[in-house]
Design a protein around this motif. Structure first.
Motif, mmCIF file in Angstrom:
data_model
loop_
_atom_site.group_PDB
_atom_site.id
_atom_site.type_symbol
_atom_site.label_atom_id
_atom_site.label_comp_id
_atom_site.label_asym_id
_atom_site.label_seq_id
_atom_site.Cartn_x
_atom_site.Cartn_y
_atom_site.Cartn_z
ATOM 1 N N VAL A 310 0.838 -1.201 0.000
ATOM 2 C CA VAL A 310 0.000 0.000 0.000
ATOM 3 C C VAL A 310 0.871 1.247 0.000
ATOM 4 C CG1 VAL A 310 -1.661 1.340 1.350
ATOM 5 C CG2 VAL A 310 -1.966 -1.120 1.095
ATOM 6 N N GLU A 311 1.971 1.205 0.765
ATOM 7 C CA GLU A 311 2.892 2.345 0.810
ATOM 8 C C GLU A 311 3.392 2.688 -0.595
ATOM 9 O OE1 GLU A 311 7.433 2.872 2.342
ATOM 10 O OE2 GLU A 311 6.014 2.127 3.835
ATOM 11 N N THR A 312 3.782 1.662 -1.351
ATOM 12 C CA THR A 312 4.274 1.889 -2.710
ATOM 13 C C THR A 312 3.152 2.354 -3.636
ATOM 14 O OG1 THR A 312 6.004 0.218 -2.436
ATOM 15 C CG2 THR A 312 5.421 0.827 -4.689
ATOM 16 N N MET A 313 1.983 1.707 -3.557
ATOM 17 C CA MET A 313 0.866 2.107 -4.406
ATOM 18 C C MET A 313 0.407 3.526 -4.089
ATOM 19 S SD MET A 313 -1.636 -1.150 -5.124
ATOM 20 C CE MET A 313 -2.433 -0.232 -6.444
ATOM 21 N N ALA A 388 -2.609 -1.578 7.344
ATOM 22 C CA ALA A 388 -2.984 -1.146 5.999
ATOM 23 C C ALA A 388 -3.050 0.376 5.911
ATOM 24 C CB ALA A 388 -4.331 -1.764 5.614
ATOM 25 N N TYR A 389 -3.676 1.001 6.893
ATOM 26 C CA TYR A 389 -3.833 2.449 6.829
ATOM 27 C C TYR A 389 -2.538 3.198 7.158
ATOM 28 C CZ TYR A 389 -8.818 1.840 6.125
ATOM 29 O OH TYR A 389 -10.045 1.497 5.601
ATOM 30 N N THR A 390 -1.706 2.668 8.042
ATOM 31 C CA THR A 390 -0.427 3.337 8.293
ATOM 32 C C THR A 390 0.477 3.255 7.065
ATOM 33 O OG1 THR A 390 0.405 1.309 9.369
ATOM 34 C CG2 THR A 390 -0.448 3.042 10.800
ATOM 35 N N GLY A 391 0.334 2.172 6.274
ATOM 36 C CA GLY A 391 1.076 2.095 5.013
ATOM 37 C C GLY A 391 0.675 3.207 4.064
ATOM 38 N N ALA A 392 -0.614 3.512 4.024
ATOM 39 C CA ALA A 392 -1.091 4.603 3.173
ATOM 40 C C ALA A 392 -0.548 5.948 3.653
ATOM 41 C CB ALA A 392 -2.611 4.625 3.168
ATOM 42 N N PHE A 393 -0.532 6.164 4.951
ATOM 43 C CA PHE A 393 0.005 7.415 5.494
ATOM 44 C C PHE A 393 1.476 7.587 5.100
ATOM 45 C CE2 PHE A 393 -3.341 6.929 8.981
ATOM 46 C CZ PHE A 393 -4.168 7.897 8.438
ATOM 47 N N ARG A 394 2.259 6.512 5.224
ATOM 48 C CA ARG A 394 3.679 6.612 4.876
ATOM 49 C C ARG A 394 3.856 6.887 3.388
ATOM 50 N NH1 ARG A 394 4.250 2.353 8.629
ATOM 51 N NH2 ARG A 394 4.034 0.871 6.912
#
Length: 472
Positions: A310-313, A388-394
Motif C-alpha cells: 500500500v505504501e508503494t501504491m 494497511a492504513y499506516t502504510g497509506a500514510f507513509r
C-alpha cells in the motif's frame, strides 16, 4: 528454465506492473506477495536463532528475548532514511521522473551507511548498560550482551540490505529482494547450528555464534543488493557520482524520515520497556514472551507486507496525482487483512500449544506461551487494519501520522496498561497479555477514523527537483 525465469513467470516486475492504472486487487497482490515471502525469509533468521538457542539452553532463549528488541531498536533508529528514500522513489516513479528517483536512491544509500556507523558504535559500547536497565538477570545478561555486541559491529550490513529492499520496493520491484533473501537465509540456517554448537572444525560459540551467522549472511545480502542497484538492470539504479553527500537533500530525507524513525523507535522502545515489566517474572515467562512475539512476527507478515505494498501504491499514485486510487487501495487492503488475519487467529487459538512446543520442550514455557497466543489472537484482524492504513500514510509522506499511531498504541496504551495491571492491580503475566488486546483494538479504531478524515490526500513530498549531476 532457470529459477529466476520461473519466478519471473509467477511474479511481475515494475516494468510489467502499472500501479497507477487498472484494477487494484491484482497489482497489490503481485506487489505484496513477494514482500510476504521476503519478510517470511527475514523472519526465518530470528526463528532459526530461537529454535537452535532453545535447544542450547533456556537461559540462551531468555537472552535472545532481551536481545531481539534491542536489535529492533538500533534498526528503528536509522530506518527512517530508508523509508524516506522509498517514499521519494515511489512518488518520483509515479510522476515519471526516473532520474530524480535514481538520485533519491543514491543519496539514501550514502546517508543510511553513515547513520549505521554511528548507531553501531553506540550499540557496541552501551549495550550492557541498556540490557541491565531492562532487567536482564545475571545468568542472562552476559549472553545477551555477547549477542548484541556482534550485531552492533555488523549493523551496517543489516542496514545495507534493508535499504536495498526499501528502494527496490519504492520502484515497484519486490521480486529481486526476495531472491537475494532466499539465498542468504539458507546460508544462515546452515551456519547457525555449526557456530552455536561447534560442529566440525568450528568452536562452540553459543549465542555469539548465532549473531556471527546473522551478520555474515546479512553482509553477503548487502553486497549482492548494492551490486544489483549499481548495475541497474532491474529495479532502481544508483550511481557512484550521485552518492557524494548532498546536505540539502539530506534535509529532505530527514523531513520525511525522522517521523518514520520516531515510529520505528517508538515501537522498539515500547517493546524494550515492556521487557522491564516482563523481566519481573520468572525466566519461563520471559522465554514464553520471546516465543510469542516471534510467532506474532510470522502471523503479521501478510499485514506488514500488504502495508508496504500500500505504501508503494499510495506513493506512486500520489506522485501521479491520483489520491482517490490510493484511498481505494488502502480500503481494499484493510478489508482483506481483516479477513485473512481473523482466519489465522482461529488456527492459532486451536493449535497454540503445538506451535509453542516447536521452540521448547519446557512444559511451563509451553503453557505460558500458549496462553499468551490465545489472549492476543482475537485482535489479529485489528492489527491488519491498522497496518494497511499506516502504510497509506507513509506512502503519502504523512510519516508523522504513522508515528503518532504507533506511539499511541504501544507507548501510551500497551505499556502503561501492562504496568498497571501487574504492579497495581495484582495480576500475573496475564496482565501483560491483556495490554496487547486493549492496545491492538484501540489502535485499529483510531487508524480508521484518522484515515477517513482525508488530510493525507495532498501530501506530495517530492518538492523541487534535486540538482542531479549530468552524465559525463
Amino acid at each position: 528454465m532457470s529459477l529466476r525465469g520461473r519466478l519471473n513467470g509467477l511474479f511481475k516486475g515494475q516494468e510489467e506492473l502499472d500501479l497507477t492504472e487498472g484494477g487494484i486487487g491484482w497489482p497489490l497482490f503481485y506487489l505484496s506477495l513477494p514482500i510476504v515471502i521476503t519478510n517470511l525469509l527475514q523472519t526465518a533468521y530470528n526463528l532459526a536463532d530461537t529454535f537452535w538457542l532453545g535447544q542450547y539452553s533456556t537461559n540462551a532463549l531468555a537472552a535472545i528475548s532481551f536481545a531481539f528488541p534491542m536489535v529492533f531498536l538500533l534498526i528503528a533508529l536509522g530506518m527512517g532514511l530508508s523509508v524516506a528514500g522509498s517514499i521519494l522513489v515511489a512518488q518520483h516513479v509515479g510522476a515519471g521522473e526516473e532520474e530524480e528517483a535514481e538520485y533519491a536512491a543514491s543519496q539514501t544509500v550514502t546517508f543510511s551507511f553513515l547513520a549505521s556507523l554511528v548507531l553501531g558504535g553506540f550499540g557496541y559500547f552501551f549495550v550492557g548498560n541498556f540490557l541491565s536497565f531492562l532487567g536482564a538477570s545475571p545468568d542472562v545478561l552476559p549472553r545477551a550482551e555477547a549477542y548484541m555486541q556482534v550485531i552492533s559491529l555488523g549493523i551496517a550490513f543489516m542496514f545495507g540490505f534493508f535499504v536495498f529492499v526499501s528502494l527496490m520496493r519504492g520502484y515497484g520491484d519486490t521480486i529481486t529482494p526476495m531472491v537475494v533473501m532466499f539465498g542468504t537465509v539458507v546460508l544462515n540456517v546452515i551456519l547457525d547450528p555449526i557456530l552455536i554448537f561447534g560442529w566440525g572444525p568450528f568452536a562452540a560459540r553459543g549465542i555469539e555464534g548465532a549473531a556471527i551467522a546473522t551478520v555474515f549472511s546479512r553482509g553477503l545480502a548487502m553486497l549482492v543488493g548494492l551490486g544489483i542497484m549499481l548495475r541497474g538492470k532491474r529495479g532502481v539504479q544508483i550511481h557512484l557520482d550521485q552518492m557524494k553527500p548532498d546536505l540539502s537533500y539530506f534535509k529532505k530525507l530527514l523531513t520525511i524520515g525522522v517521523p518514520a524513525s520516531i515510529e520505528g523507535t517508538g515501537r522498539a522502545l515500547s517493546i524494550n520497556l515492556l521487557m522491564v515489566v516482563v523481566g519481573l517474572f520468572p525466566t519461563t515467562v520471559v522465554a514464553a514472551f520471546g516465543i510469542g512475539t516471534r510467532v506474532f512476527s510470522v502471523i503479521f507478515l501478510p499485514a506488514i507486507a500488504v502495508a508496504r505494498g500500500v505504501e508503494t501504491m499510495a506513493g506512486q499514485n500520489i506522485g501521479a496525482g491520483k489520491p482517490d486510487r490510493a484511498a481505494a487501495a488502502s480500503d481494499f487492503a484493510a478489508k482483506v487483512m481483516l479477513t485473512v488475519l481473523s482466519v489465522m487467529a482461529v488456527l492459532i487459538w486451536l493449535f497454540a500449544q503445538p506451535v509453542v512446543a516447536v521452540f521448547t520442550d519446557n512444559p511451563e514455557v509451553i503453557e505460558a506461551g500458549a496462553t499468551f497466543l490465545r489472549y492476543v489472537a482475537p485482535t489479529f484482524g485489528a492489527i491488519g487494519v491498522m497496518r494497511a492504513y499506516t502504510g497509506a500514510f507513509r506512502g503519502a509522506g504523512k510519516t508523522m501520522v504513522a508515528a503518532a499511531l504507533a506511539i499511541l498504541m504501544l507507548g501510551i496504551i500497551r505499556l502503561p496498561v501492562a504496568w498497571v495491571n501487574t504492579q497495581y492491580l495484582g495480576m500475573d503475566q496475564t496482565g501483560i497479555w491483556w495490554a496487547f488486546v486493549v492496545s491492538n483494538a484501540i489502535g485499529a479504531v483510531v487508524a480508521v477514523l484518522w484515515f477517513k478524515r482525508g488530510t493525507w490526500r495532498d501530501a506530495d513530498v517530492r518538492g523541487q527537483k534535486a540538482n542531479v549531476p549530468a552524465d559525463d
